[in-house]
Design an enzyme around this catalytic site. Structure first.
Site, short mmCIF file in Angstrom:
data_model
loop_
_atom_site.label_atom_id
_atom_site.label_comp_id
_atom_site.label_asym_id
_atom_site.label_seq_id
_atom_site.Cartn_x
_atom_site.Cartn_y
_atom_site.Cartn_z
N ASP A 6 87.05 53.61 62.75
CA ASP A 6 85.85 53.71 61.93
C ASP A 6 84.79 52.80 62.52
O ASP A 6 84.98 51.57 62.61
CB ASP A 6 86.18 53.30 60.49
CG ASP A 6 85.08 53.66 59.51
OD1 ASP A 6 84.11 54.31 59.92
OD2 ASP A 6 85.21 53.30 58.32
N ASP A 101 81.17 59.03 62.57
CA ASP A 101 81.54 57.64 62.81
C ASP A 101 83.00 57.31 62.53
O ASP A 101 83.37 56.13 62.55
CB ASP A 101 80.64 56.71 61.99
CG ASP A 101 80.76 56.94 60.49
OD1 ASP A 101 81.36 57.95 60.09
OD2 ASP A 101 80.25 56.10 59.73
N GLU A 102 83.85 58.30 62.29
CA GLU A 102 85.26 57.98 62.09
C GLU A 102 86.14 59.16 62.47
O GLU A 102 85.72 60.31 62.42
CB GLU A 102 85.55 57.55 60.65
CG GLU A 102 85.27 58.61 59.61
CD GLU A 102 85.70 58.17 58.21
OE1 GLU A 102 86.76 57.53 58.06
OE2 GLU A 102 84.96 58.48 57.26
#
Length: 388
Positions: A6, A101-102
């Site tokens: 993350d 983003d993850e």
């Protein structure tokens, strides 16, 4: 073993990297107050004032009047996300992105080549920093659920490994609110029962949890035992591609919901085009504060990966086919399934010339994001979109 990686305050961190004068200052990436904007990302400095993502820009400004507000550059962030994913795929082909983003990574089959799961996690973390000058928090565990909790525990720049024989010892002391799906209302029920940790919840009889929460009770019980058998499924092998976000605060403002929804749809559409997938079924998922989850789906006349067509179908479901409720929304999701790569001559929501224009627009946006990391084309409704 599974990694959950993350990125830390991703949008804001990218802006700080590109403009070092922002480091140490309160930074918000989001829309304007005048445009009824919403916070897309908040760096860790501004979070100390109580600002967080999904908050209205107006409230964020009241909490931190001196914050620096930057308009989102979604295409640019998507390009940086692609660079991060290229690093992931050098260690394993089993990458399941959740958003820009993850992602989850299954590195079980890579340990003979690159070392233990923990070593792989550290190598990826180092590569992201050395090549892109961004920090990531990494959780390493034998399940998605535990890995995701682990990655969040020591943010920013965190690294937490949970060995298979230590899962229960890891989970038991954590607040019950760490369980997926336990929101404010559910948390209040647990609080009245004096259940404040996952360990205390684990001791409750399964039948009692079902009495209190229905099918969600079994979900809580399994997670409390560390049971999560879901596999990491790459986009190209998935029967559906979806994206969802859980808001830090429940949202009722239609303009803010619409802005977030546009971002979800664009990410899903871009992932579909990356793998040359077209889908025929569109679905939304909405979760309310009482944990009631509602899904609605719509079958399209023909398969598509055109952003505008998917967006129009999704907005129809979100605003016209959900039950009329006064409750705000805690979770919002969008997905596409029933993939079919064949082209047909039927019309969908637009005439064929317009469809061709939309396909060309998507191709241009994807090419620019791929080559240059940013786009001169901005979709009409974004995180700073005014109410129509």
């Amino acid at each position: 073993m599974i990694l959950h990686i993350d990125m830390d305050a991703f949008y804001a961190s990218v802006e700080e990297r590109d403009n070092p004068s922002l480091v140490g200052k309160p930074v918000i990436v989001g829309g304007s107050v005048e445009g009824r904007g919403v916070v897309a990302a908040a760096n860790y400095v501004v979070r100390e004032f109580g600002v967080h993502s999904a908050m209205s820009a107006a409230r964020a400004q009241r909490l931190c009047p001196h914050a620096i507000v930057i308009k989102p550059r979604i295409e640019y962030y998507a390009e940086v996300s692609r660079q991060i994913r290229e690093i992931f795929e050098q260690f394993t082909p089993l990458v399941e992105p959740l958003s820009l983003d993850e992602a989850f990574l299954d590195v079980t089959g890579s340990e003979d080549l690159f070392g233990s799961a923990a070593e792989i996690g550290r190598k990826i973390k180092y590569r992201i920093w050395s090549e892109l000058k961004l920090t990531a928090s990494v959780g390493v565990a034998n399940s998605k659920f535990v890995a995701k909790i682990a990655s969040a525990l020591k943010k920013p720049d965190g690294f937490v490994v949970v060995d298979a024989d230590a899962v229960q010892a890891f989970l038991d002391p954590l607040p019950v609110g760490r369980l997926w799906g336990v929101g404010r209302v559910t948390g209040q029920v647990f609080d009245r029962l004096a259940i404040r940790t996952i360990g205390q919840l684990r001791q409750m009889p399964l039948n009692r949890l079902k009495e209190l929460f229905g099918t969600a009770g079994e979900h809580y019980w399994q997670l409390a035992q560390g049971i999560d058998g879901r596999k990491v499924v790459p986009d190209r092998e998935a029967k559906s591609i979806s994206n969802e976000t859980t808001f830090a605060e429940d949202i009722s403002d239609p303009a803010i919901l619409r802005a977030w929804f546009v971002d979800l749809v664009e990410q899903v559409a871009r992932r579909m085009r990356r793998h040359d997938l077209k889908g025929r079924s569109v679905e939304i998922k909405v979760r309310f504060p009482d944990f009631q989850t509602v899904t609605r789906s719509l079958t399209l006349a023909e398969p598509t990966n055109i952003t505008r067509e998917l967006l129009e179908a999704g907005l129809e479901l979100l605003f016209n086919r959900l039950p009329q409720r006064q409750q705000p929304i805690r979770l919002l999701g969008f997905g596409v399934s029933r993939f079919d790569g064949s082209e047909k001559s039927q019309q969908l929501l637009f005439d064929q010339p317009d469809r061709q224009r939309q396909q060309q627009l998507d191709r241009i946006a994807d090419q620019i994001a791929e080559k240059f990391g940013k786009s001169a084309i901005h979709r009409g409704t974004r995180l700073d979109k005014s109410r129509d």
